[in-house]
Design a protein around this motif. Structure first.
Motif, PDB file in Angstrom:
ATOM      1  N   THR A  46     131.199  91.934  96.927  1.00  0.00           N
ATOM      2  CA  THR A  46     131.722  90.733  97.567  1.00  0.00           C
ATOM      3  C   THR A  46     131.685  89.602  96.552  1.00  0.00           C
ATOM      4  OG1 THR A  46     131.594  89.359  99.563  1.00  0.00           O
ATOM      5  CG2 THR A  46     129.504  89.959  98.517  1.00  0.00           C
ATOM      6  N   PHE A  47     132.025  88.425  96.983  1.00  0.00           N
ATOM      7  CA  PHE A  47     131.993  87.243  96.118  1.00  0.00           C
ATOM      8  C   PHE A  47     130.888  86.311  96.572  1.00  0.00           C
ATOM      9  CE2 PHE A  47     136.237  88.912  95.722  1.00  0.00           C
ATOM     10  CZ  PHE A  47     136.436  88.858  94.348  1.00  0.00           C
ATOM     11  N   TYR A  48     130.167  85.765  95.621  1.00  0.00           N
ATOM     12  CA  TYR A  48     129.079  84.849  95.915  1.00  0.00           C
ATOM     13  C   TYR A  48     129.649  83.512  96.370  1.00  0.00           C
ATOM     14  CZ  TYR A  48     124.496  82.695  95.559  1.00  0.00           C
ATOM     15  OH  TYR A  48     123.303  82.079  95.846  1.00  0.00           O
ATOM     16  N   LYS A  49     129.216  83.075  97.564  1.00  0.00           N
ATOM     17  CA  LYS A  49     129.703  81.814  98.118  1.00  0.00           C
ATOM     18  C   LYS A  49     128.546  80.926  98.574  1.00  0.00           C
ATOM     19  CE  LYS A  49     134.216  83.384  99.705  1.00  0.00           C
ATOM     20  NZ  LYS A  49     134.372  84.648  99.105  1.00  0.00           N
ATOM     21  N   ASN A  50     127.338  81.252  98.136  1.00  0.00           N
ATOM     22  CA  ASN A  50     126.145  80.510  98.540  1.00  0.00           C
ATOM     23  C   ASN A  50     125.975  80.547 100.060  1.00  0.00           C
ATOM     24  OD1 ASN A  50     123.869  79.317  97.479  1.00  0.00           O
ATOM     25  ND2 ASN A  50     124.628  77.249  97.776  1.00  0.00           N
ATOM     26  N   TYR A  51     126.496  81.601 100.664  1.00  0.00           N
ATOM     27  CA  TYR A  51     126.391  81.849 102.090  1.00  0.00           C
ATOM     28  C   TYR A  51     125.002  82.412 102.368  1.00  0.00           C
ATOM     29  CZ  TYR A  51     128.088  83.783 106.588  1.00  0.00           C
ATOM     30  OH  TYR A  51     128.278  84.086 107.906  1.00  0.00           O
ATOM     31  N   TYR A  52     124.517  82.320 103.601  1.00  0.00           N
ATOM     32  CA  TYR A  52     123.149  82.754 103.877  1.00  0.00           C
ATOM     33  C   TYR A  52     122.906  84.214 103.492  1.00  0.00           C
ATOM     34  CZ  TYR A  52     124.235  85.287 108.203  1.00  0.00           C
ATOM     35  OH  TYR A  52     124.711  86.198 109.118  1.00  0.00           O
ATOM     36  N   LEU A  53     123.894  85.086 103.661  1.00  0.00           N
ATOM     37  CA  LEU A  53     123.713  86.488 103.249  1.00  0.00           C
ATOM     38  C   LEU A  53     123.566  86.600 101.739  1.00  0.00           C
ATOM     39  CD1 LEU A  53     126.251  88.364 105.557  1.00  0.00           C
ATOM     40  CD2 LEU A  53     123.758  88.409 105.688  1.00  0.00           C
ATOM     41  N   ASP A  54     124.335  85.834 100.997  1.00  0.00           N
ATOM     42  CA  ASP A  54     124.218  85.823  99.537  1.00  0.00           C
ATOM     43  C   ASP A  54     122.811  85.367  99.134  1.00  0.00           C
ATOM     44  OD1 ASP A  54     126.985  86.448  99.267  1.00  0.00           O
ATOM     45  OD2 ASP A  54     127.496  84.333  99.392  1.00  0.00           O
ATOM     46  N   ILE A  55     122.333  84.320  99.775  1.00  0.00           N
ATOM     47  CA  ILE A  55     121.022  83.762  99.442  1.00  0.00           C
ATOM     48  C   ILE A  55     119.917  84.768  99.760  1.00  0.00           C
ATOM     49  CG2 ILE A  55     119.365  81.945 100.056  1.00  0.00           C
ATOM     50  CD1 ILE A  55     121.922  80.136 100.510  1.00  0.00           C
ATOM     51  N   TYR A  56     119.979  85.429 100.930  1.00  0.00           N
ATOM     52  CA  TYR A  56     118.971  86.425 101.289  1.00  0.00           C
ATOM     53  C   TYR A  56     118.999  87.621 100.333  1.00  0.00           C
ATOM     54  CZ  TYR A  56     118.239  83.942 105.707  1.00  0.00           C
ATOM     55  OH  TYR A  56     117.947  82.990 106.660  1.00  0.00           O
ATOM     56  N   ARG A  57     120.192  88.075  99.989  1.00  0.00           N
ATOM     57  CA  ARG A  57     120.284  89.190  99.040  1.00  0.00           C
ATOM     58  C   ARG A  57     119.672  88.806  97.699  1.00  0.00           C
ATOM     59  NH1 ARG A  57     126.305  90.024 100.914  1.00  0.00           N
ATOM     60  NH2 ARG A  57     125.943  91.405 102.678  1.00  0.00           N
ATOM     61  N   GLN A  58     119.950  87.588  97.268  1.00  0.00           N
ATOM     62  CA  GLN A  58     119.412  87.134  95.989  1.00  0.00           C
ATOM     63  C   GLN A  58     117.891  87.036  96.039  1.00  0.00           C
ATOM     64  OE1 GLN A  58     121.059  83.440  94.574  1.00  0.00           O
ATOM     65  NE2 GLN A  58     120.579  83.953  92.456  1.00  0.00           N
ATOM     66  N   LYS A  59     117.345  86.555  97.144  1.00  0.00           N
ATOM     67  CA  LYS A  59     115.887  86.402  97.282  1.00  0.00           C
ATOM     68  C   LYS A  59     115.152  87.732  97.166  1.00  0.00           C
ATOM     69  CE  LYS A  59     115.531  82.141  99.930  1.00  0.00           C
ATOM     70  NZ  LYS A  59     115.127  81.517 101.205  1.00  0.00           N
ATOM     71  N   ILE A  60     115.761  88.821  97.635  1.00  0.00           N
ATOM     72  CA  ILE A  60     115.084  90.120  97.565  1.00  0.00           C
ATOM     73  C   ILE A  60     115.551  90.968  96.381  1.00  0.00           C
ATOM     74  CG2 ILE A  60     114.587  90.171 100.037  1.00  0.00           C
ATOM     75  CD1 ILE A  60     116.853  92.312 100.262  1.00  0.00           C
ATOM     76  N   GLY A  61     116.343  90.386  95.500  1.00  0.00           N
ATOM     77  CA  GLY A  61     116.789  91.103  94.310  1.00  0.00           C
ATOM     78  C   GLY A  61     117.887  92.108  94.571  1.00  0.00           C
ATOM     79  N   ASN A  62     118.707  91.849  95.567  1.00  0.00           N
ATOM     80  CA  ASN A  62     119.773  92.777  95.933  1.00  0.00           C
ATOM     81  C   ASN A  62     121.147  92.234  95.539  1.00  0.00           C
ATOM     82  OD1 ASN A  62     121.084  94.995  96.983  1.00  0.00           O
ATOM     83  ND2 ASN A  62     120.862  94.364  99.112  1.00  0.00           N
ATOM     84  N   ILE A  63     121.233  91.662  94.345  1.00  0.00           N
ATOM     85  CA  ILE A  63     122.499  91.211  93.774  1.00  0.00           C
ATOM     86  C   ILE A  63     122.582  91.748  92.351  1.00  0.00           C
ATOM     87  CG2 ILE A  63     123.689  89.181  92.846  1.00  0.00           C
ATOM     88  CD1 ILE A  63     123.113  87.714  95.352  1.00  0.00           C
ATOM     89  N   PHE A  64     123.674  92.443  92.055  1.00  0.00           N
ATOM     90  CA  PHE A  64     123.839  93.093  90.758  1.00  0.00           C
ATOM     91  C   PHE A  64     125.211  92.769  90.183  1.00  0.00           C
ATOM     92  CE2 PHE A  64     121.145  95.516  93.586  1.00  0.00           C
ATOM     93  CZ  PHE A  64     119.992  95.624  92.842  1.00  0.00           C
ATOM     94  N   ARG A  65     125.272  92.704  88.863  1.00  0.00           N
ATOM     95  CA  ARG A  65     126.540  92.410  88.182  1.00  0.00           C
ATOM     96  C   ARG A  65     127.532  93.568  88.308  1.00  0.00           C
ATOM     97  NH1 ARG A  65     126.493  88.070  84.409  1.00  0.00           N
ATOM     98  NH2 ARG A  65     124.419  87.251  84.091  1.00  0.00           N
ATOM     99  N   THR A  66     127.012  94.800  88.291  1.00  0.00           N
ATOM    100  CA  THR A  66     127.901  95.967  88.282  1.00  0.00           C
ATOM    101  C   THR A  66     127.503  96.967  89.361  1.00  0.00           C
ATOM    102  OG1 THR A  66     126.549  97.244  86.737  1.00  0.00           O
ATOM    103  CG2 THR A  66     128.206  95.752  85.769  1.00  0.00           C
ATOM    104  N   GLU A  67     128.434  97.817  89.713  1.00  0.00           N
ATOM    105  CA  GLU A  67     128.169  98.880  90.672  1.00  0.00           C
ATOM    106  C   GLU A  67     127.097  99.830  90.121  1.00  0.00           C
ATOM    107  OE1 GLU A  67     130.625 102.097  93.419  1.00  0.00           O
ATOM    108  OE2 GLU A  67     131.591 101.291  91.617  1.00  0.00           O
ATOM    109  N   GLU A  68     127.139 100.076  88.814  1.00  0.00           N
ATOM    110  CA  GLU A  68     126.166 100.976  88.182  1.00  0.00           C
ATOM    111  C   GLU A  68     124.739 100.430  88.315  1.00  0.00           C
ATOM    112  OE1 GLU A  68     129.037  99.938  86.620  1.00  0.00           O
ATOM    113  OE2 GLU A  68     130.104 101.831  86.969  1.00  0.00           O
ATOM    114  N   GLU A  69     124.580  99.111  88.143  1.00  0.00           N
ATOM    115  CA  GLU A  69     123.250  98.513  88.303  1.00  0.00           C
ATOM    116  C   GLU A  69     122.762  98.671  89.744  1.00  0.00           C
ATOM    117  OE1 GLU A  69     123.430  94.411  87.087  1.00  0.00           O
ATOM    118  OE2 GLU A  69     123.779  94.925  84.982  1.00  0.00           O
ATOM    119  N   ALA A  70     123.650  98.473  90.709  1.00  0.00           N
ATOM    120  CA  ALA A  70     123.288  98.625  92.122  1.00  0.00           C
ATOM    121  C   ALA A  70     122.926 100.074  92.433  1.00  0.00           C
ATOM    122  CB  ALA A  70     124.428  98.145  93.019  1.00  0.00           C
TER     123      ALA A  70
END
Length: 137
Positions: A46-70
């Motif tokens: 998805t695209f980062y929009k500083n939406y609450y889901l984006d923020i929660y994912r970021q807080k728990i380390g669930n945001i990755f640059r690439t599919e391979e990293e995920a």
């Protein structure tokens, strides 16, 4: 080299530098595409929009640059979950067995400690159980 070729080479170089700049800046920023591990353990983007889901994912380390990293992170979580089925909490003044990778010899070894607990380490009751856990994963 004619002017058109020079211009093309310059545009290619600018594109390369912009890619380097993207990798070096703080990630994610508003509008950045990113990958995450979804509720079923699959990869989604998805695209980062500083939406609450984006923020929660970021807080728990669930945001990755690439599919391979995920995918790597998801595999790591599955392995850790499997190892934890065999584990127990650290117990002071008892042998607490844990798994190590010996990089020099490229093998897995089981070691123990009775007083120093290392953050993030998965402990086992015995060498046998630790070995059984490594055989399973």
């Amino acid at each position: 080299m004619n002017l058109q070729e020079e211009l093309k080479a310059l545009k290619e170089r600018i594109a390369e530098l912009e890619e380097l700049t993207k990798e070096e800046r703080e990630f994610p920023q508003d509008g950045d595409a990113y990958w995450f591990i979804d509720d079923e353990g699959g990869m989604s983007s998805t695209f980062y929009k500083n939406y609450y889901l984006d923020i929660y994912r970021q807080k728990i380390g669930n945001i990755f640059r690439t599919e391979e990293e995920a995918e790597f992170a998801a595999k790591k979580l599955r392995v850790e979950a499997e190892l934890r089925k065999f584990s127990r909490p650290f117990k002071e003044d008892e042998y607490n067995y844990f798994i190590q990778i010996n990089s020099s010899h490229n093998n897995i070894v089981v070691d123990s400690d009775d007083c120093y607990q290392t953050q993030g380490t998965i402990y086992f009751k015995s060498t046998t159980i630790a070995n059984e856990a490594t055989d399973t994963v």
